[in-house]
Design a protein around this motif. Sequence first.
Motif, PDB file in Angstrom:
ATOM      1  N   LEU A 296      -3.434 -11.663   5.842  1.00 25.57           N
ATOM      2  CA  LEU A 296      -2.667 -12.820   6.579  1.00 25.57           C
ATOM      3  C   LEU A 296      -1.224 -12.877   5.748  1.00 25.57           C
ATOM      4  O   LEU A 296      -0.303 -12.890   6.448  1.00 25.57           O
ATOM      5  CB  LEU A 296      -3.243 -14.072   6.637  1.00 25.57           C
ATOM      6  CG  LEU A 296      -4.363 -13.995   7.837  1.00 25.57           C
ATOM      7  CD1 LEU A 296      -5.215 -15.506   7.604  1.00 25.57           C
ATOM      8  CD2 LEU A 296      -4.171 -13.909   9.194  1.00 25.57           C
ATOM      9  N   VAL A 297      -1.489 -12.926   4.595  1.00 22.84           N
ATOM     10  CA  VAL A 297      -0.050 -13.154   3.908  1.00 22.84           C
ATOM     11  C   VAL A 297       0.795 -11.619   3.641  1.00 22.84           C
ATOM     12  O   VAL A 297       1.989 -11.849   3.889  1.00 22.84           O
ATOM     13  CB  VAL A 297      -0.630 -13.139   2.367  1.00 22.84           C
ATOM     14  CG1 VAL A 297       0.509 -13.165   1.285  1.00 22.84           C
ATOM     15  CG2 VAL A 297      -1.381 -14.711   2.084  1.00 22.84           C
ATOM     16  N   LEU A 298       0.349 -10.549   3.776  1.00 19.31           N
ATOM     17  CA  LEU A 298       0.822  -9.383   3.990  1.00 19.31           C
ATOM     18  C   LEU A 298       1.678  -9.274   5.297  1.00 19.31           C
ATOM     19  O   LEU A 298       2.763  -8.995   5.663  1.00 19.31           O
ATOM     20  CB  LEU A 298      -0.301  -8.156   3.769  1.00 19.31           C
ATOM     21  CG  LEU A 298      -0.644  -7.857   2.727  1.00 19.31           C
ATOM     22  CD1 LEU A 298      -1.742  -6.717   2.919  1.00 19.31           C
ATOM     23  CD2 LEU A 298       0.601  -7.423   1.887  1.00 19.31           C
ATOM     24  N   ARG A 299       0.974 -10.000   6.568  1.00 20.51           N
ATOM     25  CA  ARG A 299       1.602 -10.222   7.702  1.00 20.51           C
ATOM     26  C   ARG A 299       3.079 -11.023   7.573  1.00 20.51           C
ATOM     27  O   ARG A 299       3.991 -10.739   8.166  1.00 20.51           O
ATOM     28  CB  ARG A 299       0.733 -10.599   8.806  1.00 20.51           C
ATOM     29  CG  ARG A 299      -0.885 -10.004   9.018  1.00 20.51           C
ATOM     30  CD  ARG A 299      -0.457  -8.511   9.784  1.00 20.51           C
ATOM     31  NE  ARG A 299      -1.499  -7.705   9.907  1.00 20.51           N
ATOM     32  CZ  ARG A 299      -1.415  -6.572  10.222  1.00 20.51           C
ATOM     33  NH1 ARG A 299      -0.414  -6.055  10.551  1.00 20.51           N
ATOM     34  NH2 ARG A 299      -2.715  -6.007  10.473  1.00 20.51           N
TER      35      ARG A 299
ATOM     36  N   ALA B 189       4.026  -3.731   1.534  1.00 16.49           N
ATOM     37  CA  ALA B 189       3.272  -4.307   2.357  1.00 16.49           C
ATOM     38  C   ALA B 189       2.304  -3.346   3.393  1.00 16.49           C
ATOM     39  O   ALA B 189       1.156  -3.710   3.430  1.00 16.49           O
ATOM     40  CB  ALA B 189       3.874  -5.287   3.217  1.00 16.49           C
ATOM     41  N   LEU B 190       3.184  -2.480   3.930  1.00 19.16           N
ATOM     42  CA  LEU B 190       2.451  -1.651   4.955  1.00 19.16           C
ATOM     43  C   LEU B 190       1.539  -0.816   4.135  1.00 19.16           C
ATOM     44  O   LEU B 190       0.457  -0.186   4.553  1.00 19.16           O
ATOM     45  CB  LEU B 190       3.448  -0.729   5.496  1.00 19.16           C
ATOM     46  CG  LEU B 190       4.570  -1.496   6.292  1.00 19.16           C
ATOM     47  CD1 LEU B 190       5.652  -0.480   6.782  1.00 19.16           C
ATOM     48  CD2 LEU B 190       3.976  -1.923   7.735  1.00 19.16           C
ATOM     49  N   ALA B 191       1.878  -0.289   2.935  1.00 17.48           N
ATOM     50  CA  ALA B 191       0.949   0.535   2.091  1.00 17.48           C
ATOM     51  C   ALA B 191      -0.375  -0.135   1.841  1.00 17.48           C
ATOM     52  O   ALA B 191      -1.551   0.306   1.759  1.00 17.48           O
ATOM     53  CB  ALA B 191       1.571   1.018   0.657  1.00 17.48           C
ATOM     54  N   THR B 192      -0.168  -1.603   1.504  1.00 15.88           N
ATOM     55  CA  THR B 192      -1.588  -2.417   1.099  1.00 15.88           C
ATOM     56  C   THR B 192      -2.316  -2.619   2.537  1.00 15.88           C
ATOM     57  O   THR B 192      -3.682  -2.585   2.520  1.00 15.88           O
ATOM     58  CB  THR B 192      -1.121  -3.562   0.582  1.00 15.88           C
ATOM     59  OG1 THR B 192      -0.373  -3.483  -0.566  1.00 15.88           O
ATOM     60  CG2 THR B 192      -2.133  -4.520  -0.003  1.00 15.88           C
ATOM     61  N   LEU B 193      -1.776  -2.700   3.530  1.00 19.02           N
ATOM     62  CA  LEU B 193      -2.328  -3.173   4.831  1.00 19.02           C
ATOM     63  C   LEU B 193      -3.005  -1.719   5.050  1.00 19.02           C
ATOM     64  O   LEU B 193      -4.354  -1.740   5.754  1.00 19.02           O
ATOM     65  CB  LEU B 193      -1.365  -3.458   5.972  1.00 19.02           C
ATOM     66  CG  LEU B 193      -1.110  -4.715   5.999  1.00 19.02           C
ATOM     67  CD1 LEU B 193       0.333  -5.029   7.116  1.00 19.02           C
ATOM     68  CD2 LEU B 193      -2.213  -5.703   6.287  1.00 19.02           C
ATOM     69  N   LEU B 194      -2.584  -0.550   4.744  1.00 17.36           N
ATOM     70  CA  LEU B 194      -3.038   0.776   5.170  1.00 17.36           C
ATOM     71  C   LEU B 194      -4.318   1.071   4.414  1.00 17.36           C
ATOM     72  O   LEU B 194      -5.353   1.441   4.983  1.00 17.36           O
ATOM     73  CB  LEU B 194      -2.144   1.953   4.786  1.00 17.36           C
ATOM     74  CG  LEU B 194      -2.600   3.276   5.057  1.00 17.36           C
ATOM     75  CD1 LEU B 194      -2.916   3.390   6.560  1.00 17.36           C
ATOM     76  CD2 LEU B 194      -1.385   4.417   4.609  1.00 17.36           C
ATOM     77  N   ASN B 195      -4.249   0.760   3.107  1.00 20.06           N
ATOM     78  CA  ASN B 195      -5.617   0.577   2.340  1.00 20.06           C
ATOM     79  C   ASN B 195      -6.553  -0.199   2.631  1.00 20.06           C
ATOM     80  O   ASN B 195      -7.639   0.221   2.956  1.00 20.06           O
ATOM     81  CB  ASN B 195      -5.104   0.363   0.653  1.00 20.06           C
ATOM     82  CG  ASN B 195      -4.329   1.126   0.053  1.00 20.06           C
ATOM     83  OD1 ASN B 195      -4.358   2.282   0.412  1.00 20.06           O
ATOM     84  ND2 ASN B 195      -3.714   0.821  -0.842  1.00 20.06           N
ATOM     85  N   ILE B 196      -6.252  -1.384   3.176  1.00 15.31           N
ATOM     86  CA  ILE B 196      -7.287  -2.365   3.912  1.00 15.31           C
ATOM     87  C   ILE B 196      -7.819  -1.841   5.193  1.00 15.31           C
ATOM     88  O   ILE B 196      -9.164  -1.775   5.197  1.00 15.31           O
ATOM     89  CB  ILE B 196      -6.722  -3.919   4.228  1.00 15.31           C
ATOM     90  CG1 ILE B 196      -6.118  -4.550   2.755  1.00 15.31           C
ATOM     91  CG2 ILE B 196      -7.498  -4.737   4.937  1.00 15.31           C
ATOM     92  CD1 ILE B 196      -5.329  -5.583   3.017  1.00 15.31           C
ATOM     93  N   ALA B 197      -7.041  -1.250   6.070  1.00 12.77           N
ATOM     94  CA  ALA B 197      -7.608  -0.561   7.023  1.00 12.77           C
ATOM     95  C   ALA B 197      -8.433   0.688   6.904  1.00 12.77           C
ATOM     96  O   ALA B 197      -9.268   0.741   7.547  1.00 12.77           O
ATOM     97  CB  ALA B 197      -6.390  -0.157   7.974  1.00 12.77           C
ATOM     98  N   ALA B 198      -8.101   1.363   5.815  1.00 18.63           N
ATOM     99  CA  ALA B 198      -8.860   2.443   5.575  1.00 18.63           C
ATOM    100  C   ALA B 198     -10.272   2.058   5.027  1.00 18.63           C
ATOM    101  O   ALA B 198     -11.120   2.688   5.373  1.00 18.63           O
ATOM    102  CB  ALA B 198      -8.002   3.276   4.430  1.00 18.63           C
ATOM    103  N   SER B 199     -10.439   0.843   4.255  1.00 12.73           N
ATOM    104  CA  SER B 199     -11.429   0.518   3.752  1.00 12.73           C
ATOM    105  C   SER B 199     -12.531  -0.215   4.840  1.00 12.73           C
ATOM    106  O   SER B 199     -13.475  -0.156   4.642  1.00 12.73           O
ATOM    107  CB  SER B 199     -11.224  -0.713   2.535  1.00 12.73           C
ATOM    108  OG  SER B 199     -10.742  -1.908   3.276  1.00 12.73           O
TER     109      SER B 199
END
Length: 458
Positions: A183-186, A198-208
């Motif tokens: 949510l904080v990344l958004r 931010a996008l790279a971290t969201l990509l890592n979350i999505a991959a997990s």
Amino acid sequence: FYSTTNQKDKALTEFQSLVSARPKDVSVKASLVETLLDLGRIDEAASLARTALKENPADPRLLLSNGRILIGEGKPQEAIDTLQSLTKADPTSAAGFYFLGVAQKAGGFSTTARSSFSRALELSPRMSQAAAAIASLDLEKGDHNQAMRQSDRAVETNPDLASGYVTRARAMIAQGNLREGELVLRDALKRDPVSLPALATLLNIAASQGRTADAVQQISGLLKQHPENAGLHFLQALGEFTLGDLDRSEAGVRQALAIDKKTPDAYTLLANIDFARGSIEKGKSDLRAAIAANPRKSANYVALGTQFEKEKNWEEARKLFEKAHEADASAPLICAELAFLYLEHGGDVNVAVSLAQTAKRTMPESPITSDALGWAYYKLGSTDLAINELKESARKVPDNAVYQYHLGMAYMTAHRFEAATGYLQRALRNGPNSLYAEDARAALKKMARAGGAGGPVL
């Protein structure tokens, strides 16, 4: 007005008009250079700044801009030299100390970078970028609570600073608050829709979570609006790699390199693509290209060293981890791995102990650093100290065969055979074909012959 309200494109138009009308006005030229840098147009900024510097070699704003340009060109040491000259000439320049910290961090000098960021904050307590930079360094050290405090300070000072939200989110994620972190990344992306961290971290979350395709779709949508953004092409390629589409991934990373030949981690991704295809030598060649492009980035030495470890080429692996340690002497995982290489494949045990102690001190809660220090104590002959450290790593990760093996060997040396047997048998259950499996079996047989616990050899 446009510049201070973050309307950089409009500011650029105004400054360009002013430079045309007043070509000898150094202040206007400096403002134009700063705006070009803020927009990422480094080549244009460099041309203008260096021409202006020839006419005004001591102008502090132009020196600052030149330091920023050198950072953008991947020349951290030259940037450090330039910015140190600026801060000596003007010890009250908060911006000078901030960008000096940026250059020092890019050069792998995290400790001195922190000092520079701290000095910038002393001079300008509301400099949110400096607080965010310190938070990022705290995060790298594993100090999540301090990272949260500094990122909160950055956000409070400047609610529109995306980097503050990103560091805050990463600290939350490291503490296990995945949903809140997302949510904080958004929130960060509301401030800067193309924030690559931010996008790279969201990509890592999505991959997990098995949602990589959704993240790739989001990045693809941004690319339609920003087709010349090399970082977005790289992130899309990274997502495609995670999805297993190696051809699309390679096409994306090569597009990123066509736009910006210094795209961070591009050659590293190409190497991973090669390794996934089974092209080992080509992958190693790409990693060497990555090292040549950024010799201060420790991760590339680690990646290449890890490949040589897989090939059991311990000498080359050791040399590369030594290079990684030169690039980032405080990185705990590098210290831990180099300690293991010295302990297992030739090296000074005392140096290995020192490296392991550095790793443990920097990342005290990590089972990796506890295991490294415990095994170093074991090799040094300090069995009781070894057991104390190795118990910690074995408890935290009970299914790790290496941790169980190390603790079992320490207990055997201490003549605590029942405990030794239990941990060695657990090591074999968890890793019957691991690197140390035969050693564990031999140790169990030795105890059995000597009349110790021994037990059945698995």
